[in-house]
Motif scaffolding. Structure first.
Motif, short mmCIF file in Angstrom:
data_model
loop_
_atom_site.label_atom_id
_atom_site.label_comp_id
_atom_site.label_asym_id
_atom_site.label_seq_id
_atom_site.Cartn_x
_atom_site.Cartn_y
_atom_site.Cartn_z
N ALA A 20 0.82 -1.21 0.00
CA ALA A 20 0.00 0.00 0.00
C ALA A 20 0.85 1.26 0.00
O ALA A 20 0.43 2.30 -0.53
N ARG A 21 2.04 1.19 0.58
CA ARG A 21 2.91 2.38 0.65
C ARG A 21 3.83 2.51 -0.56
O ARG A 21 4.69 3.38 -0.59
N GLY A 22 3.64 1.64 -1.57
CA GLY A 22 4.40 1.76 -2.80
C GLY A 22 5.55 0.80 -2.88
O GLY A 22 6.02 0.28 -1.87
N PRO A 23 6.03 0.54 -4.11
CA PRO A 23 7.09 -0.46 -4.31
C PRO A 23 8.40 -0.11 -3.63
O PRO A 23 9.17 -0.99 -3.26
N GLU A 24 8.66 1.18 -3.44
CA GLU A 24 9.92 1.58 -2.82
C GLU A 24 9.98 1.19 -1.34
O GLU A 24 11.06 1.18 -0.73
N ASP A 25 8.83 0.83 -0.76
CA ASP A 25 8.78 0.47 0.67
C ASP A 25 9.01 -1.03 0.89
O ASP A 25 9.04 -1.48 2.04
N ILE A 26 9.16 -1.80 -0.17
CA ILE A 26 9.35 -3.25 -0.05
C ILE A 26 10.82 -3.55 0.23
O ILE A 26 11.71 -3.09 -0.48
N ARG A 27 11.06 -4.33 1.27
CA ARG A 27 12.42 -4.65 1.70
C ARG A 27 13.20 -5.41 0.61
O ARG A 27 12.64 -6.25 -0.08
N ALA A 28 14.48 -5.11 0.51
CA ALA A 28 15.32 -5.71 -0.54
C ALA A 28 15.36 -7.24 -0.42
O ALA A 28 15.35 -7.94 -1.43
N GLU A 29 15.35 -7.76 0.82
CA GLU A 29 15.45 -9.22 0.98
C GLU A 29 14.23 -9.95 0.46
O GLU A 29 14.31 -11.13 0.11
N VAL A 30 13.08 -9.25 0.38
CA VAL A 30 11.88 -9.88 -0.18
C VAL A 30 12.07 -10.16 -1.66
O VAL A 30 11.49 -11.11 -2.21
N LEU A 31 12.90 -9.36 -2.31
CA LEU A 31 13.07 -9.44 -3.76
C LEU A 31 14.30 -10.22 -4.18
O LEU A 31 14.54 -10.40 -5.38
N GLU A 32 15.09 -10.71 -3.23
CA GLU A 32 16.36 -11.35 -3.56
C GLU A 32 16.21 -12.63 -4.38
O GLU A 32 17.11 -13.01 -5.11
N SER A 33 15.04 -13.27 -4.25
CA SER A 33 14.83 -14.54 -4.97
C SER A 33 14.22 -14.35 -6.35
O SER A 33 13.91 -15.32 -7.03
N GLY A 34 13.99 -13.09 -6.74
CA GLY A 34 13.50 -12.82 -8.08
C GLY A 34 12.14 -12.16 -8.16
O GLY A 34 11.69 -11.80 -9.25
N ALA A 35 11.45 -12.02 -7.04
CA ALA A 35 10.16 -11.32 -7.06
C ALA A 35 10.38 -9.85 -7.43
O ALA A 35 11.44 -9.28 -7.16
N ARG A 36 9.36 -9.24 -8.03
CA ARG A 36 9.45 -7.87 -8.49
C ARG A 36 8.48 -6.98 -7.73
O ARG A 36 7.32 -7.35 -7.54
N ALA A 37 8.94 -5.81 -7.33
CA ALA A 37 8.07 -4.84 -6.67
C ALA A 37 7.30 -4.06 -7.73
O ALA A 37 7.87 -3.60 -8.72
N VAL A 38 5.98 -3.93 -7.54
CA VAL A 38 5.14 -3.21 -8.50
C VAL A 38 4.18 -2.31 -7.75
O VAL A 38 3.94 -2.46 -6.55
N ASP A 39 3.61 -1.35 -8.47
CA ASP A 39 2.57 -0.50 -7.90
C ASP A 39 1.31 -1.33 -7.67
O ASP A 39 0.97 -2.21 -8.47
N LEU A 40 0.59 -1.01 -6.62
CA LEU A 40 -0.63 -1.73 -6.29
C LEU A 40 -1.63 -1.68 -7.44
O LEU A 40 -2.28 -2.68 -7.76
N ALA A 41 -1.73 -0.54 -8.11
CA ALA A 41 -2.69 -0.40 -9.20
C ALA A 41 -2.39 -1.32 -10.37
O ALA A 41 -3.29 -1.66 -11.15
N ASP A 42 -1.14 -1.76 -10.50
CA ASP A 42 -0.74 -2.63 -11.61
C ASP A 42 -0.60 -4.09 -11.20
O ASP A 42 -0.17 -4.92 -12.01
N ALA A 43 -0.98 -4.42 -9.98
CA ALA A 43 -0.59 -5.71 -9.41
C ALA A 43 -1.53 -6.86 -9.70
O ALA A 43 -1.14 -8.02 -9.57
N VAL A 44 -2.78 -6.59 -10.08
CA VAL A 44 -3.78 -7.66 -10.06
C VAL A 44 -4.22 -8.15 -11.44
O VAL A 44 -4.94 -9.15 -11.53
N GLN A 45 -3.82 -7.49 -12.48
CA GLN A 45 -4.26 -7.90 -13.81
C GLN A 45 -3.31 -8.96 -14.39
O GLN A 45 -2.10 -8.90 -14.22
N GLY A 46 -3.90 -9.95 -15.08
CA GLY A 46 -3.11 -10.95 -15.77
C GLY A 46 -2.40 -11.93 -14.84
O GLY A 46 -1.38 -12.50 -15.22
N ARG A 47 -2.94 -12.14 -13.64
CA ARG A 47 -2.31 -13.03 -12.68
C ARG A 47 -3.16 -14.29 -12.48
O ARG A 47 -4.38 -14.25 -12.57
N ASP A 48 -2.52 -15.40 -12.21
CA ASP A 48 -3.23 -16.65 -11.93
C ASP A 48 -3.73 -16.72 -10.49
O ASP A 48 -4.77 -17.32 -10.21
#
Length: 245
Positions: free
Chosen positions: A31-59
């Motif tokens: 909710a506070r934006g992609p810049e607020d996501i901790r670096a260790e959450v993304l170390e395995s390859g996950a990508r930080a995105v804006d909430l408004a762009d997060a829900v389309q085209g997902r399984d």
């Protein structure tokens, strides 16, 4: 699978990292934006995105947000296809982690309430294991003593998807039936954060008692105060088990 995790705290961060490690295409939104996501959450390859762009085209979309906050996302989910599996991980702790909610206090099942707020069906999963259990105790399928996590939902296909993802995070999935029965995995029943195997979990779910379990949940501050300073995950699990002896 294409998966979005909404929420990047202890549970959301764990799941984003584990699902990405398992080979899934994982996005993380906060909710506070992609810049607020901790670096260790993304170390395995996950990508930080804006909430408004997060829900389309997902399984699948995993909600790792505070209980009661799903209503704020209803507009965002209005255009999400019906076949997208939405998984709820939240738990209700009135007066501790959220304000009291009359409908739930009067008996409405937590994730049924969440589904109403969101305006679409959800599956309940990952709520009944401590964040530290999820982070440190997942093991490959077939490992002796592998811990189990209950999964409840009204759609067999949605439950199947959620159960596969639970397996991918290192735990045996257990089909806990319909969403209306997911009260059995809510705080603080015998199956809640007690680290049980697939053989042990069914009896614990069957032993749930809504009145007793809610009272144990509400006694959490007093029970935590009796633990050693800086309690370990094993201390907390033993506290939860002891409440049902």
């Amino acid at each position: 699978m294409k998966i979005t995790v909404i929420g990047a705290g202890a549970i959301g961060g764990n799941l984003a990292a584990k699902l990405s490690t398992a080979g899934h295409d994982v996005q993380v939104a906060h909710a506070r934006g992609p810049e607020d996501i901790r670096a260790e959450v993304l170390e395995s390859g996950a990508r930080a995105v804006d909430l408004a762009d997060a829900v389309q085209g997902r399984d699948a979309i995993v909600l790792a947000i505070p209980f009661g906050a799903a209503g704020k996302l209803a507009g965002l989910f209005a255009s999400v296809p019906a076949e997208t599996v939405v998984i709820d991980t939240a738990n209700y702790y009135p007066g501790m982690l959220s304000e009291p909610i009359e409908a739930v206090d009067n008996g409405q099942v937590e994730s049924v309430y969440t589904a109403e707020l969101l305006g679409r069906p959800v599956v309940k999963a990952w709520n009944a294991a401590l964040a530290e259990t999820q982070r440190t105790k997942g093991v490959p399928a077939g490992t002796p003593g592998r811990l189990a996590i209950p999964v409840a939902g009204d759609s067999k296909e949605a439950r199947r998807v959620a159960m596969q993802l639970v397996d991918d995070t290192g735990f045996d999935p257990y089909d806990a039936g319909m969403l209306a029965d997911s009260w059995r995995q809510q705080p603080n029943g015998p199956a809640y954060c007690t680290e049980l195997t697939l053989d042990e979990l069914p009896a614990a779910l069957a032993a749930a008692d809504r009145v007793k379990d809610a009272a144990i949940r509400d006694s959490l501050p007093e029970r935590f105060a009796a633990l050693p300073a800086n309690p370990t995950v094993d201390d907390v699990v033993e506290m939860n088990r002891a409440a049902h002896r």
